[in-house]
Design a protein around this motif. Structure first.
Motif, short mmCIF file in Angstrom:
data_model
loop_
_atom_site.label_atom_id
_atom_site.label_comp_id
_atom_site.label_asym_id
_atom_site.label_seq_id
_atom_site.Cartn_x
_atom_site.Cartn_y
_atom_site.Cartn_z
N TYR A 151 0.82 -1.21 0.00
CA TYR A 151 0.00 0.00 0.00
C TYR A 151 0.86 1.27 0.00
O TYR A 151 0.58 2.21 -0.74
N LEU A 181 6.17 3.77 -2.90
CA LEU A 181 6.09 4.93 -3.79
C LEU A 181 6.06 4.54 -5.26
O LEU A 181 5.68 5.34 -6.11
N GLU A 182 6.52 3.36 -5.56
CA GLU A 182 6.69 3.02 -6.97
C GLU A 182 5.92 1.76 -7.38
O GLU A 182 6.10 1.27 -8.48
N TYR A 189 -4.90 -7.09 -9.75
CA TYR A 189 -6.03 -6.15 -9.61
C TYR A 189 -6.99 -6.34 -10.78
O TYR A 189 -6.57 -6.73 -11.87
N ALA A 192 1.04 7.66 -6.85
CA ALA A 192 1.45 6.63 -5.88
C ALA A 192 0.40 6.58 -4.77
O ALA A 192 -0.78 6.61 -5.05
N ALA A 193 0.81 6.48 -3.52
CA ALA A 193 -0.12 6.53 -2.40
C ALA A 193 0.22 7.75 -1.57
O ALA A 193 1.36 7.91 -1.13
N ILE A 231 0.00 8.66 1.29
CA ILE A 231 0.57 8.53 2.63
C ILE A 231 2.08 8.76 2.65
O ILE A 231 2.62 9.33 3.60
N ARG A 232 2.77 8.39 1.60
CA ARG A 232 4.23 8.55 1.58
C ARG A 232 4.77 9.12 0.27
O ARG A 232 5.98 9.19 0.09
N SER A 233 3.91 9.48 -0.63
CA SER A 233 4.38 9.80 -1.97
C SER A 233 5.17 11.11 -2.01
O SER A 233 5.07 11.95 -1.12
N GLY A 234 5.96 11.26 -3.06
CA GLY A 234 6.68 12.49 -3.32
C GLY A 234 8.08 12.50 -2.72
O GLY A 234 8.44 11.64 -1.92
N ARG A 250 -1.63 13.62 5.41
CA ARG A 250 -2.69 12.82 4.78
C ARG A 250 -3.86 12.65 5.75
O ARG A 250 -5.02 12.73 5.35
N ASP A 298 -5.82 7.62 -4.99
CA ASP A 298 -4.45 7.11 -5.04
C ASP A 298 -4.26 6.21 -6.27
O ASP A 298 -5.23 5.73 -6.84
N ARG A 299 -3.00 5.99 -6.60
CA ARG A 299 -2.62 5.13 -7.74
C ARG A 299 -3.34 5.57 -9.01
O ARG A 299 -3.76 4.75 -9.83
N ASN A 339 -3.46 3.33 -12.28
CA ASN A 339 -2.34 2.51 -12.73
C ASN A 339 -2.28 1.13 -12.09
O ASN A 339 -1.29 0.42 -12.21
N ARG A 340 -3.37 0.74 -11.42
CA ARG A 340 -3.49 -0.66 -10.99
C ARG A 340 -4.60 -1.36 -11.79
O ARG A 340 -4.46 -2.52 -12.15
N SER A 378 8.48 8.33 -9.87
CA SER A 378 7.14 8.77 -10.25
C SER A 378 7.10 10.23 -10.67
O SER A 378 6.20 10.64 -11.39
N HIS A 433 0.32 -1.01 -14.92
CA HIS A 433 1.54 -0.41 -14.36
C HIS A 433 2.50 -0.01 -15.48
O HIS A 433 3.01 1.11 -15.51
#
Ligand SMILES: Cc1cc2nc3c(=O)[nH]c(=O)nc-3n(C[C@H](O)[C@H](O)[C@H](O)COP(=O)(O)OP(=O)(O)OC[C@H]3O[C@@H](n4cnc5c(N)ncnc54)[C@H](O)[C@@H]3O)c2cc1C
Ligand code: SF4
Ligand code: SF4
Lengths: 115, 675
Positions: A51, A54-55, B13, B56-57, B59-62, B168, B180-181, B206-207, B246, B572
């Protein structure tokens, strides 16, 4: 694979022993191919790392409860949230590519070490 | 691992190529990195309905999702010795004028105010546990910790490793809708007209491969910068990018396609971090940023002296954190820049002797060199290997945790530096061809006005994608400002019409790689490497018209012959393929901007062999580029085109705060400390 059955330290089957191993026509692997290492005993397959990644390096394992599958290792940014946000200590650890291992020197003894 | 004895795993997915989801929102934010989440929070505080589309997600992206340790240019903090105006002018001057006065002023005037809001969301900002009590870099009244210039206190050291999840959480609390995604692929304009008001955007999950159409009254681009323009490698270290892979320049390409103006696209630099041969960022011995002002010693333990901007050799570690004689303050140190900027010395901080390499070659110093934390004063050691390495973007796990597990002990061990050994490049850039577009340092991007609105109505920008700005605090402060501006703009707007033809043509473009067939199809990686090769050969450090024409020819050739054969077989890879097609567009924009500047410039790291005069006065201006109805349109703007700083900023800032406060209940307003 049959190789897994060979106890550590014991001689493996020789190349002539056709029954010992099945040989596949495999393409070369993408390297570095192991950005993280899972501890299959500690990992519950909760997919939190899938989840947060990042990639989208991982996909969930088709077998429930098993560690995620590393599908796109070469896209890893080596950033660490997959490890940081894992609820189970030691279930996943970052594994820098071999050419990325930094060295250091112990001041008192002059010994050299590496990641 | 991804096949089980040759048996491929099914895509995990549910695949929904072409299926369309329709959403309506007041403010749509493309890119939920640092700027994106701050924009969402501000817009939601103004009462707008907000949607984030994030590849991305969230919560942690960038680039800042895993952490931040330096809260840059917080001239508005209570201990600062420099005013926002002074600091902005210095930062602009330091780039010879080629820095964004608008976004830099927003940063300098509100970075601390923004950090206080981070604190109210639960982020750790102060040394509340008195861990660093008595340190020279601590302000005891506010318990803030500072970096670099301990006298003037304009950069704050922060515990930023968990800021992104907290941001977030606040988005969720405020009811922001998060997709997200989902990769934004294209902008929607009123009636599908080129250059007309932006009325939404489209994206690809992208999933699942599903298509999303979002209708919005205002859109904020916050997708950061392109990478992989000059370098591409997968066999050494991931995709060898400094920022997350990304961040692929989608925002630049999207803005370009609808006719928005970009500027400073001709600037590129040698790449100290992005080279596949560099080591983990801040993970080898060095003396810059996170590691400033660490002692560096040679193989025999001989200490490398430090000098200030006057060339005076400094006697103590503390002196490395003080301005030189005749300097009021300094803005960076550690010596990562190799360029003799004319204005640089005024603001340059201390650094290890700049001629270390020559002195090593003469035998005065013996390689390899090491960062010697053990010999640093205790507080300095603890703040570097602790707060800083523990919170810097992607160092907590990759460096601090991983090295500790391997036995590294900062009190006993010296971490090797790879300077001069083709390694880290933390001090000096590596190879001229290994260039980067804004990996570190300000670079070109979306042209914006004092509302952070682009040249196309309804399209705003924030963070690293905005021309001539950078940093985490810049992303936060400009995101917050743009979020409020966009929400206020949206209040005044009716709904625009989504043009069916624009949607269907984007769908055709997005899904085309799924049907590419035949022996000549190209994988995204190969296409990326091919683009990078053209850029290395024809748009490298030495440039002239002939080389740039060849770059243009060969990029157009790739666009015509290989791009239509780019192939993807799951959602993806489809996303990665679309990224590379945008990277191709970005490369083409860069080459056109390089052709348009017919003069060399030290400040822009720009060498025209056929126009060798460096920074001639008549070329001291911004070059803008835009895709017109038929051709590329080149324009120009005077250097400080943004006019006065404070008079343009303050009324908008105050209106932003009022709007953010007014939409909240009294209790909430107090808890944010605004209004
Ligand atoms: C290792 C490292 C350390 C750093 N340390 C510091 C520091 O200590 N201090 C400091 O001031 N700065 C630091 N920076 C810089 C800082 O992180 C960036 O300036 C900041 O993150 C920029 O914010 P942004 O929102 O513009 O971009 P990002 O935070 O990178 O966010 C961009 C977002 O857009 C998303 N995205 C991209 N394309 C699309 C698309 N097509 N559709 C939807 N989403 C998309 C990305 O997934 C990402 O989430 C560091 C950067 C790095 C890489
Ligand atoms: S490694 Fe951790 S986060 Fe990932 S699936 Fe296993 S337990 Fe969950
Ligand atoms: S290190 Fe980052 S990119 Fe790599 S698998 Fe973990 S979260 Fe994903």
């Amino acid at each position: 694979m049959a190789m897994d059955d060979v106890p550590p330290g014991q001689a493996e089957a020789g190349p002539g022993d056709a029954a010992a191993a099945v040989v596949f026509a495999t393409p070369n692997a993408t390297t570095p191919g192991q950005p993280v290492v899972f501890d299959t005993a500690a990992c519950t397959g909760c997919n939190i790392c899938v989840y947060v990644c990042l990639e989208d390096v991982f996909i969930p394992n088709p077998i429930k409860g098993k560690p995620p599958v590393i599908l796109y290792p070469e896209e890893c940014w080596y950033c660490g949230p997959c490890v940081e946000d894992c609820p189970h200590e030691g279930a996943i650890r970052l594994n820098h590519p071999l050419q990325q291992r930094v060295r250091w020197k112990r001041k008192a003894t002059g010994e050299h070490f590496r990641v | 691992m991804h096949h089980d004895n040759g048996r491929l795993l099914p895509w995990p997915y549910s695949v929904q190529y072409g299926e369309e989801q329709r959403i309506e929102t007041d403010v749509l934010i493309l890119g939920g990195g640092i700027a994106g989440v701050w924009a969402a929070i501000a817009a939601a505080r103004c009462g707008a309905r907000v949607t984030i589309m994030e590849k991305a997600a969230t919560i942690r992206s960038g680039a800042g999702g895993a952490g931040v340790d330096h809260w840059q240019w917080a001239a508005d903090n209570p201990a600062s010795g420099v005013s926002p105006e002074e600091l902005t002018e210095a930062l602009i001057d330091n780039q010879g004028g080629y820095r964004n006065g608008i976004s830099t002023y927003i940063q300098c005037a509100s970075a601390y105010e923004t950090l206080e809001e981070m604190e109210r969301m639960g982020g750790k900002v102060r040394d509340v546990g008195d861990e660093f009590k008595g340190a020279e870099f601590r302000d005891d009244a506010s318990k803030l910790l500072f970096a670099y210039d301990y006298t003037n206190r304009i950069v704050i050291r922060v515990w930023g490793a968990d800021y992104k999840p907290l941001l977030r959480k606040e988005c969720r609390r405020l009811g922001v809708r998060i997709l997200d995604r989902t990769t934004a692929t294209g902008l929607l304009t009123e009636d599908g007209r080129h250059g007309a008001r932006v009325v939404g955007a489209m994206g690809l999950n992208n999933r699942t491969g599903a298509f999303v159409v979002v209708k919005a009254k205002a859109v904020i681009l916050a997708t950061s910068r392109p990478q992989r323009i000059w370098t591409f490698s997968t066999e050494l270290r991931g995709l060898a990018t400094f920022r997350p892979p990304s961040d692929a320049g989608n925002g630049y390409a999207m803005a370009w396609r609808i006719g928005a103006q970009l500027t400073m696209m001709e600037k590129s630099m040698r790449s100290p971090f992005g080279s596949p041969y560099s080591f983990p960022a801040y993970g080898s011995g060095n003396a810059i940023n996170t590691w400033y002002p660490c002692n560096i010693v040679d193989a025999n333990g001989k200490e490398v002296p430090w000098v200030d901007s006057n060339g005076r050799v400094l006697g103590s570690v503390d002196e490395r954190c003080r301005p030189a004689e005749g300097q009021k303050f300094f803005i960076m140190g550690g010596g990562s820049s190799s360029l003799p900027h004319p204005g640089h010395k005024r603001f340059l901080g201390p650094k290890p002797i700049p001629d270390l390499e020559q002195r090593m070659l003469r035998g005065e110093f013996t390689p390899p060199f090491y960062a010697d934390l053990a010999s640093m004063p205790e507080m300095e050691r603890k703040v570097i290997w602790g707060l800083m390495v523990g919170n810097e973007g992607k160092t907590r796990i990759p460096v601090m945790h991983t090295y500790a597990q391997s036995g590294f002990d900062p009190e006993r061990d010296m971490l090797q530096t790879y300077d001069f050994l083709r390694g880290s490049g933390m001090r000096e850039p590596v190879v001229p061809q290994e260039r980067t577009f804004g990996e570190s340092g300000v670079c070109g991007g979306l042209l914006v006005d004092w509302d952070l609105m682009s040249s196309v109505p309804g399209l705003f920008g924030a963070g690293d994608l905005v021309f001539g700005g950078q940093d985490h605090s810049h992303a936060a402060a400009t995101g917050r400002y743009a979020g409020a501006r966009a929400a206020l703009y949206a209040r005044e707007q009716g709904w625009g019409e989504v043009d069916a033809a624009q949607v269907s043509s984007e769908k055709r473009r997005v899904y085309a790689p799924l049907s590419a067939q035949g022996p000549r199809t190209v994988d995204w990686k190969e296409l990326n490497a091919g683009i990078a090769r053209v850029m290395q050969n024809y748009c490298s450090e030495p440039k002239n018209e002939e080389l740039l024409d060849l770059a243009q020819t060969w990029l157009a050739d790739l666009e015509r012959n290989e791009a239509p054969l780019a192939v993807a077989d799951n959602p993806h890879k489809l996303m990665r393929t679309l990224d590379v097609l945008d990277i191709l567009t970005c490369a083409q924009i860069i080459v056109q901007a390089c052709k348009a500047r017919r003069a060399s410039s030290d400040y822009l790291h720009f060498k025209r062999l056929d126009h060798p005069d460096i920074d001639p006065a008549e070329w001291h201006k911004w070059i803008t580029v835009r895709l017109g109805e038929r051709n590329t349109e080149i324009g120009e703007l005077p250097i400080a085109f943004w006019g006065e700083l404070e008079p343009n900023y303050r009324p908008r800032h105050d209106a932003n705060l009022a709007a953010m406060g007014a939409a909240a209940g009294e209790g909430q307003r107090r808890s944010w400390g605004i209004g």
